[in-house]
Design a protein around this motif. Structure first.
Motif, PDB file in Angstrom:
ATOM      1  N   VAL A 118      14.436   6.217   0.880  1.00  0.00           N
ATOM      2  CA  VAL A 118      14.326   4.918   1.969  1.00  0.00           C
ATOM      3  C   VAL A 118      13.024   4.760   2.430  1.00  0.00           C
ATOM      4  O   VAL A 118      12.539   5.885   3.163  1.00  0.00           O
ATOM      5  CB  VAL A 118      15.282   5.099   3.017  1.00  0.00           C
ATOM      6  N   LEU A 119      12.376   3.884   2.529  1.00  0.00           N
ATOM      7  CA  LEU A 119      11.117   3.086   3.310  1.00  0.00           C
ATOM      8  C   LEU A 119      11.597   2.803   4.586  1.00  0.00           C
ATOM      9  O   LEU A 119      12.082   1.662   4.412  1.00  0.00           O
ATOM     10  CB  LEU A 119      10.296   2.474   2.177  1.00  0.00           C
ATOM     11  N   LYS A 120      11.163   3.267   5.703  1.00  0.00           N
ATOM     12  CA  LYS A 120      11.138   2.469   6.953  1.00  0.00           C
ATOM     13  C   LYS A 120       9.772   2.235   7.608  1.00  0.00           C
ATOM     14  O   LYS A 120       8.961   3.198   7.473  1.00  0.00           O
ATOM     15  CB  LYS A 120      11.769   3.531   7.949  1.00  0.00           C
ATOM     16  N   VAL A 121       9.482   0.998   7.809  1.00  0.00           N
ATOM     17  CA  VAL A 121       8.140   0.553   8.484  1.00  0.00           C
ATOM     18  C   VAL A 121       8.729  -0.023   9.923  1.00  0.00           C
ATOM     19  O   VAL A 121       9.402  -0.937  10.051  1.00  0.00           O
ATOM     20  CB  VAL A 121       7.388  -0.390   7.276  1.00  0.00           C
ATOM     21  N   SER A 122       8.150   0.432  10.803  1.00  0.00           N
ATOM     22  CA  SER A 122       8.172   0.243  12.421  1.00  0.00           C
ATOM     23  C   SER A 122       7.105  -0.516  13.012  1.00  0.00           C
ATOM     24  O   SER A 122       5.959  -0.376  12.534  1.00  0.00           O
ATOM     25  CB  SER A 122       8.511   1.409  13.158  1.00  0.00           C
ATOM     26  N   GLU A 173       0.908  -1.119  -0.005  1.00  0.00           N
ATOM     27  CA  GLU A 173      -0.064  -0.093   0.111  1.00  0.00           C
ATOM     28  C   GLU A 173       0.991   1.307  -0.098  1.00  0.00           C
ATOM     29  O   GLU A 173       0.453   2.134  -0.670  1.00  0.00           O
ATOM     30  CB  GLU A 173      -0.991   0.110   1.233  1.00  0.00           C
ATOM     31  N   LEU A 174       1.722   1.237   0.837  1.00  0.00           N
ATOM     32  CA  LEU A 174       2.884   2.462   0.816  1.00  0.00           C
ATOM     33  C   LEU A 174       3.561   2.632  -0.551  1.00  0.00           C
ATOM     34  O   LEU A 174       3.622   3.880  -1.121  1.00  0.00           O
ATOM     35  CB  LEU A 174       3.923   2.193   2.073  1.00  0.00           C
ATOM     36  N   PRO A 190       1.646   7.976   9.814  1.00  0.00           N
ATOM     37  CA  PRO A 190       1.778   7.478  11.106  1.00  0.00           C
ATOM     38  C   PRO A 190       0.774   6.337  11.290  1.00  0.00           C
ATOM     39  O   PRO A 190       1.131   5.394  11.806  1.00  0.00           O
ATOM     40  CB  PRO A 190       1.101   8.904  11.703  1.00  0.00           C
ATOM     41  N   PRO A 191      -0.533   6.166  10.658  1.00  0.00           N
ATOM     42  CA  PRO A 191      -1.480   5.096  10.830  1.00  0.00           C
ATOM     43  C   PRO A 191      -0.708   3.831  10.431  1.00  0.00           C
ATOM     44  O   PRO A 191      -0.914   2.646  11.240  1.00  0.00           O
ATOM     45  CB  PRO A 191      -2.772   5.169   9.927  1.00  0.00           C
ATOM     46  N   GLU A 204       7.684   4.010  21.651  1.00  0.00           N
ATOM     47  CA  GLU A 204       9.001   4.967  21.308  1.00  0.00           C
ATOM     48  C   GLU A 204       9.089   5.666  19.797  1.00  0.00           C
ATOM     49  O   GLU A 204       9.621   6.609  19.405  1.00  0.00           O
ATOM     50  CB  GLU A 204      10.284   4.082  21.660  1.00  0.00           C
ATOM     51  N   ALA A 205       8.395   4.771  18.820  1.00  0.00           N
ATOM     52  CA  ALA A 205       8.437   5.061  17.611  1.00  0.00           C
ATOM     53  C   ALA A 205       7.033   6.035  17.076  1.00  0.00           C
ATOM     54  O   ALA A 205       7.163   6.552  15.849  1.00  0.00           O
ATOM     55  CB  ALA A 205       8.400   4.107  16.573  1.00  0.00           C
ATOM     56  N   ARG A 206       6.156   6.331  18.023  1.00  0.00           N
ATOM     57  CA  ARG A 206       5.005   6.768  17.935  1.00  0.00           C
ATOM     58  C   ARG A 206       5.058   8.280  17.439  1.00  0.00           C
ATOM     59  O   ARG A 206       4.458   8.649  16.177  1.00  0.00           O
ATOM     60  CB  ARG A 206       4.113   6.970  18.913  1.00  0.00           C
ATOM     61  N   LEU A 207       6.050   9.151  17.911  1.00  0.00           N
ATOM     62  CA  LEU A 207       6.309  10.200  17.452  1.00  0.00           C
ATOM     63  C   LEU A 207       7.569  10.781  16.550  1.00  0.00           C
ATOM     64  O   LEU A 207       8.121  11.705  16.501  1.00  0.00           O
ATOM     65  CB  LEU A 207       6.201  11.343  18.687  1.00  0.00           C
TER      66      LEU A 207
END
Length: 335
Positions: A104-108, A72-73, A137-138, A113-116
């Protein structure tokens, strides 16, 4: 030695207590991100699979959703994979192209800790940190500028590395907006942790840490800080020599953020003739470059080291070597 989080979302670096580092790369499976599933590194699956929800989704469920989210991204941002998949302990990092430009695509994995993280990078605007190009963010995803992922501050001399981190702290200093967790609020949870202590951690250290937290409470909020700014979270770049990555943002004070330079590159500390002198030199170099109060940085570092020792002691099978290292480093910070 990796900082222990003990389930605490703000003083630790990642859920499970391991810091973020890029692993050895794996061959890419496909440039088509609609078919990403087989490219998820097996080592990353092993790290994430058993995690409980924190708070939204378990590691197993998130791994099942990850290929669909990446597809999707890729569609939303027009991405084509262009290199090996890298990973840390909480995120996959995928080199891509968008409109012919490298990104670069980063998906956590969703965790506090990664929320903001995206808001911190947005506030810094690429000044001393990796540049944020887009955020979702979602889906806990970010599109970032590419950096030289295989060159961090472990590759430089220790003195230069400490000075570089201090210089980045000075550049990253901003007023924190209300969205970020306040350090003073976290103190209220850490004081009872230290008062309760552990039989495996010297009582004099835990009592001193509780008292020190009370002394540090006033005036500790208000600056947007990267609380995990260690040597491996600074990468070389083409537009600048060094840029910070992977912030764990907090509304606090930069003296709190000095501690990670103590427990990273630990082999060099262990080999030093005098551990106390060696670690205090690291603190002094960072503080001098950042313009920080050295005594306050040592006090915060002492507290963080003691709390990490307590969390290590609370593990079902505490690592005796790591526990000894936390305690030794904490003692080095005492007067």
């Amino acid at each position: 030695m990796a900082e222990r989080s003990g389930g605490n979302p703000c003083i630790g670096t990642t859920s499970g207590g391991s810091r973020y580092t890029s692993s050895a790369s794996l061959p890419r499976h496909s440039t088509n991100l609609d078919d990403f599933g087989p490219s998820i590194p097996a080592a990353f699956r092993q790290i994430v699979r058993g995690r409980a929800a924190e708070p939204a989704v378990s590691g197993e469920d998130w791994l099942a959703r990850l290929p669909g989210q990446v597809a999707e991204l890729a569609g939303a941002w027009g991405l084509v994979a262009d290199g090996p998949v890298w990973h840390g302990v909480c995120a996959v990092v995928i080199p891509c192209h968008r409109d012919g430009q490298p990104v670069v695509l980063k998906v956590s994995w969703p965790h506090e800790e990664a929320r903001l993280e995206h808001l911190a990078l947005q506030a810094w605007g690429g000044d001393g940190a990796v540049r944020l190009l887009a955020a979702d963010p979602p889906r806990w995803a970010m599109l970032l500028e590419p950096l030289l992922h295989d060159r961090n501050l472990d590759s430089t001399g220790l003195l230069e590395a400490c000075e570089t981190i201090g210089g980045l702290m000075r550049r990253l200093d901003r007023s924190a907006t209300p969205q970020f967790t306040r350090l003073s609020d976290e103190i209220e949870r850490w004081i009872p942790l230290c008062r309760n202590g552990s039989p495996l951690v010297p009582r004099r250290l835990t009592e001193q840490a509780a008292a020190t937290l009370g002394d540090l409470r006033d005036g500790c909020d208000g600056r947007l800080i990267h609380q995990d700014l260690h040597f491996q979270n600074v990468l070389a770049a083409e537009r600048e020599p060094w840029l910070a990555i992977d912030p764990k943002p907090l509304s606090g004070e930069w003296a709190f953020a000095v501690a990670p330079v103590l427990w990273n590159r630990w082999d060099e500390a262990a080999a030093a003739t005098n551990l106390r002198t060696h670690l205090r030199l690291r603190v002094g170099l960072v503080c001098d470059a950042a313009g920080l109060d050295e005594d306050r940085a040592m006090a915060w570092s002492f507290v963080r080291l003691v709390t990490n020792a307590i969390w290590e002691a609370q593990e079902p099978q505490p690592g005796q070597a790591e526990l000894s290292q936390w305690i030794a480093a904490a003692k080095a910070m005492t007067a």
